[in-house]
Scaffold this active site. Structure first.
Site, PDB file in Angstrom:
ATOM      1  N   ARG A 106       0.850  -1.194   0.000  1.00  0.00           N
ATOM      2  CA  ARG A 106       0.000   0.000   0.000  1.00  0.00           C
ATOM      3  C   ARG A 106       0.885   1.243   0.000  1.00  0.00           C
ATOM      4  O   ARG A 106       1.955   1.265   0.628  1.00  0.00           O
ATOM      5  CB  ARG A 106      -0.913   0.022   1.236  1.00  0.00           C
ATOM      6  CG  ARG A 106      -2.051  -0.990   1.207  1.00  0.00           C
ATOM      7  CD  ARG A 106      -3.095  -0.677   0.123  1.00  0.00           C
ATOM      8  NE  ARG A 106      -4.218  -1.603   0.139  1.00  0.00           N
ATOM      9  CZ  ARG A 106      -4.357  -2.656  -0.679  1.00  0.00           C
ATOM     10  NH1 ARG A 106      -3.434  -2.933  -1.589  1.00  0.00           N
ATOM     11  NH2 ARG A 106      -5.437  -3.426  -0.594  1.00  0.00           N
ATOM     12  N   HIS A 155      -0.861   0.155  -9.685  1.00  0.00           N
ATOM     13  CA  HIS A 155      -1.546  -0.764  -8.760  1.00  0.00           C
ATOM     14  C   HIS A 155      -2.107  -1.993  -9.503  1.00  0.00           C
ATOM     15  O   HIS A 155      -3.307  -2.271  -9.452  1.00  0.00           O
ATOM     16  CB  HIS A 155      -2.658  -0.024  -8.001  1.00  0.00           C
ATOM     17  CG  HIS A 155      -3.070  -0.742  -6.737  1.00  0.00           C
ATOM     18  ND1 HIS A 155      -3.471  -0.085  -5.598  1.00  0.00           N
ATOM     19  CD2 HIS A 155      -3.142  -2.075  -6.435  1.00  0.00           C
ATOM     20  CE1 HIS A 155      -3.780  -0.958  -4.654  1.00  0.00           C
ATOM     21  NE2 HIS A 155      -3.583  -2.183  -5.152  1.00  0.00           N
TER      22      HIS A 155
HETATM   23  N1  LIG Z   1      -0.387  -4.112  -5.146  1.00  0.00           N
HETATM   24  C1  LIG Z   1      -1.290  -5.037  -5.325  1.00  0.00           C
HETATM   25  O1  LIG Z   1      -1.748  -5.270  -6.441  1.00  0.00           O
HETATM   26  C2  LIG Z   1      -1.746  -5.853  -4.168  1.00  0.00           C
HETATM   27  C3  LIG Z   1      -1.390  -5.525  -2.892  1.00  0.00           C
HETATM   28  N2  LIG Z   1      -1.757  -6.331  -1.850  1.00  0.00           N
HETATM   29  C4  LIG Z   1      -1.324  -5.969  -0.492  1.00  0.00           C
HETATM   30  O2  LIG Z   1      -0.546  -7.028   0.035  1.00  0.00           O
HETATM   31  C5  LIG Z   1      -0.832  -7.156   1.419  1.00  0.00           C
HETATM   32  C6  LIG Z   1      -0.397  -8.497   1.946  1.00  0.00           C
HETATM   33  O3  LIG Z   1      -1.266  -9.504   1.495  1.00  0.00           O
HETATM   34  P1  LIG Z   1      -1.215 -10.985   2.106  1.00  0.00           P
HETATM   35  O4  LIG Z   1       0.141 -11.551   2.009  1.00  0.00           O
HETATM   36  O5  LIG Z   1      -2.324 -11.741   1.514  1.00  0.00           O
HETATM   37  O6  LIG Z   1      -1.504 -10.654   3.638  1.00  0.00           O
HETATM   38  P2  LIG Z   1      -1.301 -11.593   4.912  1.00  0.00           P
HETATM   39  O7  LIG Z   1      -2.262 -11.128   5.935  1.00  0.00           O
HETATM   40  O8  LIG Z   1      -1.325 -13.018   4.511  1.00  0.00           O
HETATM   41  O9  LIG Z   1       0.193 -11.262   5.388  1.00  0.00           O
HETATM   42  C7  LIG Z   1       0.523 -10.136   6.121  1.00  0.00           C
HETATM   43  C8  LIG Z   1       1.913 -10.317   6.707  1.00  0.00           C
HETATM   44  O10 LIG Z   1       2.295  -9.102   7.358  1.00  0.00           O
HETATM   45  C9  LIG Z   1       2.730  -9.405   8.682  1.00  0.00           C
HETATM   46  N3  LIG Z   1       2.437  -8.271   9.570  1.00  0.00           N
HETATM   47  C10 LIG Z   1       1.256  -7.679   9.822  1.00  0.00           C
HETATM   48  N4  LIG Z   1       1.387  -6.678  10.708  1.00  0.00           N
HETATM   49  C11 LIG Z   1       2.687  -6.661  11.056  1.00  0.00           C
HETATM   50  C12 LIG Z   1       3.460  -5.875  11.945  1.00  0.00           C
HETATM   51  N5  LIG Z   1       2.906  -4.891  12.678  1.00  0.00           N
HETATM   52  N6  LIG Z   1       4.770  -6.134  12.059  1.00  0.00           N
HETATM   53  C13 LIG Z   1       5.344  -7.137  11.347  1.00  0.00           C
HETATM   54  N7  LIG Z   1       4.670  -7.914  10.465  1.00  0.00           N
HETATM   55  C14 LIG Z   1       3.368  -7.679  10.325  1.00  0.00           C
HETATM   56  C15 LIG Z   1       1.952 -10.635   9.084  1.00  0.00           C
HETATM   57  O11 LIG Z   1       2.605 -11.272  10.156  1.00  0.00           O
HETATM   58  P3  LIG Z   1       2.101 -12.695  10.740  1.00  0.00           P
HETATM   59  O12 LIG Z   1       2.347 -13.696   9.641  1.00  0.00           O
HETATM   60  O13 LIG Z   1       2.948 -12.934  11.904  1.00  0.00           O
HETATM   61  O14 LIG Z   1       0.634 -12.520  11.027  1.00  0.00           O
HETATM   62  C16 LIG Z   1       1.966 -11.422   7.773  1.00  0.00           C
HETATM   63  O15 LIG Z   1       3.171 -12.130   7.659  1.00  0.00           O
HETATM   64  C17 LIG Z   1      -2.333  -6.867   1.485  1.00  0.00           C
HETATM   65  O16 LIG Z   1      -2.729  -6.458   2.771  1.00  0.00           O
HETATM   66  C18 LIG Z   1      -2.503  -5.776   0.451  1.00  0.00           C
HETATM   67  O17 LIG Z   1      -2.404  -4.504   1.060  1.00  0.00           O
HETATM   68  C19 LIG Z   1      -2.473  -7.470  -2.040  1.00  0.00           C
HETATM   69  C20 LIG Z   1      -2.855  -7.834  -3.293  1.00  0.00           C
HETATM   70  C21 LIG Z   1      -2.551  -7.049  -4.460  1.00  0.00           C
HETATM   71  O1  LIG Z   2      -4.592  -4.303  -3.842  1.00  0.00           O
HETATM   72  C1  LIG Z   2      -5.305  -5.247  -4.052  1.00  0.00           C
HETATM   73  C2  LIG Z   2      -5.769  -6.160  -3.080  1.00  0.00           C
HETATM   74  O2  LIG Z   2      -6.323  -7.220  -3.457  1.00  0.00           O
HETATM   75  O3  LIG Z   2      -5.627  -5.876  -1.882  1.00  0.00           O
END
Ligand SMILES: NC(=O)C1=CN([C@@H]2O[C@H](COP(=O)(O)OP(=O)(O)OC[C@H]3O[C@@H](n4cnc5c(N)ncnc54)[C@H](OP(=O)(O)O)[C@@H]3O)[C@@H](O)[C@H]2O)C=CC1
Ligand SMILES: O=CC(=O)O
Length: 313
Positions: A228, A276
């Site tokens: 983001r 994006h």
């Molecule tokens: N640009 C684009 O086209 C897209 C962007 N995205 C973005 O990608 C992000 C990630 O997606 P996804 O992998 O599915 O999400 P997940 O919820 O599976 O993974 C999030 C990760 O972040 C870690 N995390 C969360 N908060 C913290 C913190 N405060 N400190 C350290 N680590 C933290 C979590 O830790 P833990 O494993 O320990 O819980 C987890 O490993 C989405 O939220 C979205 O914003 C998604 C799709 C498309």
């Molecule tokens: O940014 C896209 C999403 O799926 O989140």
């Protein structure tokens, strides 16, 4: 079972038809203003508050993407939008993992093979082989080791790079060094040459990629922001690029989207960007996942993909 659907840009007809095929016993309809008819499940992106608020009998809401920050911030402004106890689900992978792998691997290889330097030389009409970079000097650090961060880590390990990840809880991914919590962030950053962001947008992660963090990376490092725009302090990134601390940035997401015309990011020679599109929702995979989850919920089985309202992701 009744399912309502709202997405501002998706091909609604396609989604309704495919959902209907995947869940033949369900009645699937597009939600329209004023529709307060019963619904068991709602599939949404940027939902109008009145679509969900006060809705009785709702058993679950599915976000039609991976990130739920937009829904959660709306929920904060309208706490009654999600009826008490109704679970919110999000898409887990559904084809986004492979897209993130393609994006990250192609960009890391671009920098590793110095195509950015060769492009700059080409523009100067210069024919000059450069020293190779070595993998051992090209440690990749992934912020966020969830569904997508985990997939990206796996793909970069396969290319032989040293890979580390940072998350809230420790991970056990083959070939990846795991760091967890704010106390290990410094060690994670120290020696990281390519920083890839795949964190969710939460109060704890907003502005995390700032001057203080960038200063801790290896010299001449690179940033890929796939998560983001609010994670990155754009002015700090530009200063780090101009000071030479950072050699390049690849940005898919921005604090304001579409990126305003006047943003200095547009004209910076070492910033590349995409609008994006790093990983978009693939309808067929998403529909199969939602249909499977609804079927499991109806049978009272355990499911994954539920958002923790407490943690905000
Ligand atoms: N640009 C684009 O086209 C897209 C962007 N995205 C973005 O990608 C992000 C990630 O997606 P996804 O992998 O599915 O999400 P997940 O919820 O599976 O993974 C999030 C990760 O972040 C870690 N995390 C969360 N908060 C913290 C913190 N405060 N400190 C350290 N680590 C933290 C979590 O830790 P833990 O494993 O320990 O819980 C987890 O490993 C989405 O939220 C979205 O914003 C998604 C799709 C498309
Ligand atoms: O940014 C896209 C999403 O799926 O989140």
């Amino acid at each position: 079972m009744d399912i309502i659907f709202h997405h501002p840009t998706f091909d609604t007809e396609y989604w309704l038809n495919r959902l209907q095929q995947a869940l033949p016993g369900a009645r699937v309809r597009q939600w329209k203003q004023g529709d307060q008819q019963p619904a068991d499940y709602a599939l949404v992106w940027q939902p109008p508050v009145e679509m969900l608020s006060g809705r009785k009998g709702l058993k679950g809401v599915f976000a039609l993407g991976a990130g739920v920050d937009a829904i959660l911030s709306k929920l904060q402004a309208h706490p009654d939008m999600l009826p008490d106890g109704v679970p919110l689900f999000r898409l887990e992978d559904t084809g986004m993992g492979l897209q993130m792998q393609e994006y990250a691997v192609s960009q890391v290889l671009h920098w590793f093979r110095r195509f950015d330097d060769y492009q700059a030389q080409k523009l100067q009409g210069k024919w000059q082989p450069l020293n190779d970079y070595r993998r051992e000097d090209f440690t990749i650090g992934i912020l966020g080791a969830g569904v997508l961060g985990g997939k990206v880590a796996e793909s970069l390990v396969a290319w032989g790079f040293p890979v580390r990840c940072w998350s809230r809880s420790k991970k056990d991914f083959p070939g990846v060094v795991s760091f967890a919590g704010s106390e290990e962030l410094g060690s994670f950053l120290s020696g990281t040459r390519v920083l890839i962001n795949l964190l969710p947008n939460t109060p704890q992660t907003v502005g995390i990629i700032n001057r203080q963090l960038l200063d801790q990376l290896a010299d001449e490092s690179y940033v890929i922001n796939l998560a983001r725009g609010v994670h990155l302090v754009e002015a700090d990134l530009l200063s780090a690029l101009d000071s030479g601390k950072l050699k390049g940035a690849m940005l898919d997401v921005f604090s304001k989207e579409p990126l305003p015309e006047e943003s200095p990011l547009w004209g910076h020679p070492r910033v590349a960007m995409t609008p994006h599109i790093a990983a978009v929702t693939r309808p067929d995979e998403a529909i199969a996942y939602i249909a499977k989850t609804i079927t499991q919920l109806e049978k009272g089985e355990a499911v994954s993909g539920m958002v923790s309202l407490q943690h905000g992701y």
